[in-house]
Design an enzyme around this catalytic site. Structure first.
Site, short mmCIF file in Angstrom:
data_model
loop_
_atom_site.label_atom_id
_atom_site.label_comp_id
_atom_site.label_asym_id
_atom_site.label_seq_id
_atom_site.Cartn_x
_atom_site.Cartn_y
_atom_site.Cartn_z
N ALA A 11 -0.96 75.12 22.90
CA ALA A 11 -0.05 76.17 22.43
C ALA A 11 0.38 76.98 23.63
CB ALA A 11 -0.73 77.06 21.40
N CYS A 12 1.46 77.73 23.50
CA CYS A 12 1.98 78.48 24.63
C CYS A 12 0.97 79.54 25.07
CB CYS A 12 3.34 79.10 24.30
SG CYS A 12 3.27 80.72 23.53
N LEU A 13 1.11 79.99 26.31
CA LEU A 13 0.14 80.89 26.92
C LEU A 13 0.12 82.28 26.28
CD1 LEU A 13 0.68 79.88 30.66
CD2 LEU A 13 -1.20 79.20 29.15
#
Length: 266
Positions: free
Chosen positions: A171-173
């Protein structure tokens, strides 16, 4: 599963031309492969590059698109969206609305009829406000429309020879930062470097959550025996300090998807 695959092919065929939002994960890779096999040069993959996406993931997306034989571009984004500055609970909605609006603009300028993403049947079970943005923008989710579950996507990917079939979810940071905490590019870079380091040690399912000056490490429970080796702990602690973390901590529950959503009133 064969019926669902046939349904997926028909859905994509009816779309006629499509821009695939391509992260290089399990779902979007299968979607791109089937779209490429079905529509050929009427498909293009678009990968978002931004401070909130891991650099290794962007590199993998490029390599996967080449292997699949699909046209591919990188679309850069910045942290200019002021609404995201303090990482609100609805960040996924705000981010997806922004990102997919840009992808839609690209599709319209270049004559593609649809934009599609890799949302699947299982995604409806978690807290995913970004799905509202997809509905509002009329983004297509062919895997979801075909009723495909994550497990079916993995099995089909393996049968099709895709190397992503057993790739851990990512998942995105932004999901490493607690809700309400200010987003700083240097924090995202630090988390990205820490996770990349842990992956270089052989840990496959990794998250580093940022809590002030502490990095909370999540790995799969089956990897606990490896990470708890004294020399590994000392090595990890040293590298984390070099990256700017004052403390490194291991989450004793282990990795669990959506953990930062705990306590949210839905």
């Amino acid at each position: 599963m064969q019926k669902k695959y046939n349904r997926l092919v028909e859905i994509i065929k009816d779309m006629e031309s499509v821009v695939v939002a391509f992260s290089g994960g399990v779902d979007s890779t299968l979607l791109l492969k089937v779209a490429q096999d079905t529509l050929g040069d009427r498909v293009i993959a678009v990968t978002i590059t931004s401070p909130f996406h891991a650099k290794w993931e962007e590199t993998e997306a490029r390599e996967l698109a080449v292997k699949i034989g699909a046209k591919h571009i990188m679309l850069p984004k910045t942290l200019e969206n002021g609404a995201l500055k303090y990482n609100p609970v609805n960040r996924c909605y705000l981010c997806k609305k922004d990102v997919f609006s840009d992808i839609q603009d690209y599709a319209a300028r270049n004559g593609y009829q649809w934009v599609a993403d890799g949302t699947n049947q299982d995604d409806a079970a978690d807290y995913r406000p970004g799905m509202q943005a997809l509905r509002e923008l009329n983004i297509r989710s062919p895997l979801l429309e075909a009723g495909m579950t994550k497990q079916e996507i993995r099995e089909l990917s393996e049968k099709m020879g895709l190397t992503t079939w057993d790739k851990p979810p990512y998942a995105c940071l932004l999901t490493r930062i607690p809700y309400g905490q200010e987003i700083k590019e240097e924090d995202l870079q630090r988390v990205d470097q820490a996770e990349s380091y842990l992956m270089s040690l052989g840990f496959r399912q990794v998250r580093v959550r940022l809590h002030g000056n502490m990095g909370r490490i999540e790995v799969a429970k089956e990897e606990f025996a490896e990470i708890l080796k004294i020399h590994k702990l000392e090595q990890i602690n040293q590298v984390f300090k070099e990256l700017g973390f004052q403390y490194a901590a291991l989450d004793l529950e282990g990795y669990r998807t959506g953990k930062m959503n705990d306590g949210i009133v839905r």
